[in-house]
Design a protein around this motif. Sequence first.
Motif, PDB file in Angstrom:
ATOM      1  N   ILE A   1     -16.754  -6.861  -9.440  1.00 42.94           N
ATOM      2  CA  ILE A   1     -16.180  -6.234  -9.768  1.00 42.94           C
ATOM      3  C   ILE A   1     -17.345  -5.145 -11.361  1.00 42.94           C
ATOM      4  O   ILE A   1     -17.744  -4.308 -11.231  1.00 42.94           O
ATOM      5  CB  ILE A   1     -14.893  -5.177  -9.898  1.00 42.94           C
TER       6      ILE A   1
ATOM      7  N   ASP B   1     -10.092 -11.770 -15.189  1.00 46.53           N
ATOM      8  CA  ASP B   1      -9.579 -13.393 -15.408  1.00 46.53           C
ATOM      9  C   ASP B   1      -9.285 -13.438 -16.859  1.00 46.53           C
ATOM     10  O   ASP B   1      -8.486 -15.048 -17.109  1.00 46.53           O
ATOM     11  CB  ASP B   1     -10.611 -14.577 -14.459  1.00 46.53           C
TER      12      ASP B   1
ATOM     13  N   THR C   1      -4.702  -4.346  -6.077  1.00 43.36           N
ATOM     14  CA  THR C   1      -6.207  -4.081  -4.634  1.00 43.36           C
ATOM     15  C   THR C   1      -5.516  -3.029  -3.667  1.00 43.36           C
ATOM     16  O   THR C   1      -6.563  -3.297  -3.237  1.00 43.36           O
ATOM     17  CB  THR C   1      -6.809  -5.505  -4.544  1.00 43.36           C
TER      18      THR C   1
ATOM     19  N   ASN D   1     -16.165 -11.174  -5.777  1.00 40.45           N
ATOM     20  CA  ASN D   1     -15.197 -11.309  -7.244  1.00 40.45           C
ATOM     21  C   ASN D   1     -16.270 -10.339  -8.793  1.00 40.45           C
ATOM     22  O   ASN D   1     -16.292 -11.116  -9.524  1.00 40.45           O
ATOM     23  CB  ASN D   1     -14.388 -12.437  -7.525  1.00 40.45           C
TER      24      ASN D   1
ATOM     25  N   LEU E   1     -15.492  -5.778  -3.825  1.00 46.14           N
ATOM     26  CA  LEU E   1     -13.827  -7.659  -4.728  1.00 46.14           C
ATOM     27  C   LEU E   1     -14.085  -8.376  -3.824  1.00 46.14           C
ATOM     28  O   LEU E   1     -13.440  -9.315  -4.506  1.00 46.14           O
ATOM     29  CB  LEU E   1     -13.199  -5.906  -3.523  1.00 46.14           C
TER      30      LEU E   1
ATOM     31  N   TYR F   1      -8.996  -4.939 -11.615  1.00 55.61           N
ATOM     32  CA  TYR F   1      -9.382  -6.423 -12.467  1.00 55.61           C
ATOM     33  C   TYR F   1      -9.434  -6.180 -14.047  1.00 55.61           C
ATOM     34  O   TYR F   1      -8.863  -5.230 -14.622  1.00 55.61           O
ATOM     35  CB  TYR F   1     -10.941  -6.067 -11.767  1.00 55.61           C
TER      36      TYR F   1
ATOM     37  N   SER G   1      -7.074  -3.919 -18.331  1.00 57.54           N
ATOM     38  CA  SER G   1      -7.702  -3.418 -17.059  1.00 57.54           C
ATOM     39  C   SER G   1      -8.807  -2.331 -16.845  1.00 57.54           C
ATOM     40  O   SER G   1      -8.206  -1.346 -17.157  1.00 57.54           O
ATOM     41  CB  SER G   1      -6.834  -4.366 -16.675  1.00 57.54           C
TER      42      SER G   1
END
Length: 324
Positions: A157, A205, A218, A155, A152, A202, A101
């Motif tokens: 990043i 996903d 976050t 989405n 952010l 991040y 991550s």
Amino acid sequence: MKHPDLYPLQFIPELKEKVWGGNKLKAILNKEGNGTVGESWEISGVQGTISKVANGALKGQKITDLIESYKDKLVGERVYKKYGSNFPLLFKFIDAHQDLSVQLHPNDTLAQQRHNSFGKTEMWYILQADTNARLILGFNKQLDKTSYSEILEANKIPTVLHSEKVEAGSAYFIEPGLVHAIGAGVLLAEIQQTSDITYRIYDWDRPDTNGQLRQLHTMEALDAIEFTAKAPSITYKDEEDTRVLLKECPYFVTHKLNLTKNFAVHNFENESCKVYMCTQGSAQFVAQDVSIEILKGETILLPASIHEYTIKTKNAIVLEVFIP
């Protein structure tokens, strides 16, 4: 009660399964475990994963109990005065089969306020890297809190992350606040403060081993990010049979020893203990009447009370770490 004399100490590695882990810890470093082991915690004082001695008369004892029993004789006078029975560093080998991550760590002040913990300053030494393997280190453009928050929210990043190709022998210093990630195909040694606090911003996903998305941090990260932080690779000249400085910071000093012959070590009284991580070959540590060999992927602690010892080898690369 009389305690046994101190000697070179090895600890039982604690293997951690990770959604991004692979089989290199087993295949290259001869660790046990299956194909999803991501980390081998070699020496740890982190609550919940406190290392136990693997060899000799003190076998089975926790490192924190040893510090309480032996105090400065184990860790060194300055270290004991500063940290008490807390062991201040954590040593790991990490295998990233997939990208880790994108994350960062708080500094001492923030970690103390929020978590009653040390912050997390760390360094990496690359043992092996697949073709085109990379690290994420900071941002690829100038950001501030506002522009980052917009990215952010959208989405996006991955579009602002700076990445670098890596190869074996490279080393990197990761300060608190630096956004970073180990990329797929990298096997490395990590030396860090005793802290397990990570702010994940991040995670590609990607579901975890239970099929759930892992928690992101976050909001916590927003006050901890250093937007201008960079981490260029550490430049050093590789020399044989001498200490080559990789990094000196307030928490640790790391030397690389590329040894082709025996190497004698002379410590001052009450100096810090020293930890050695073997990244290539094998090395025998001879102290007093005790001789202990470590192989690639193994780690050993030399107590502060042992002032003279010899590292016997014909071919080894070891990282030597002490607490300044």
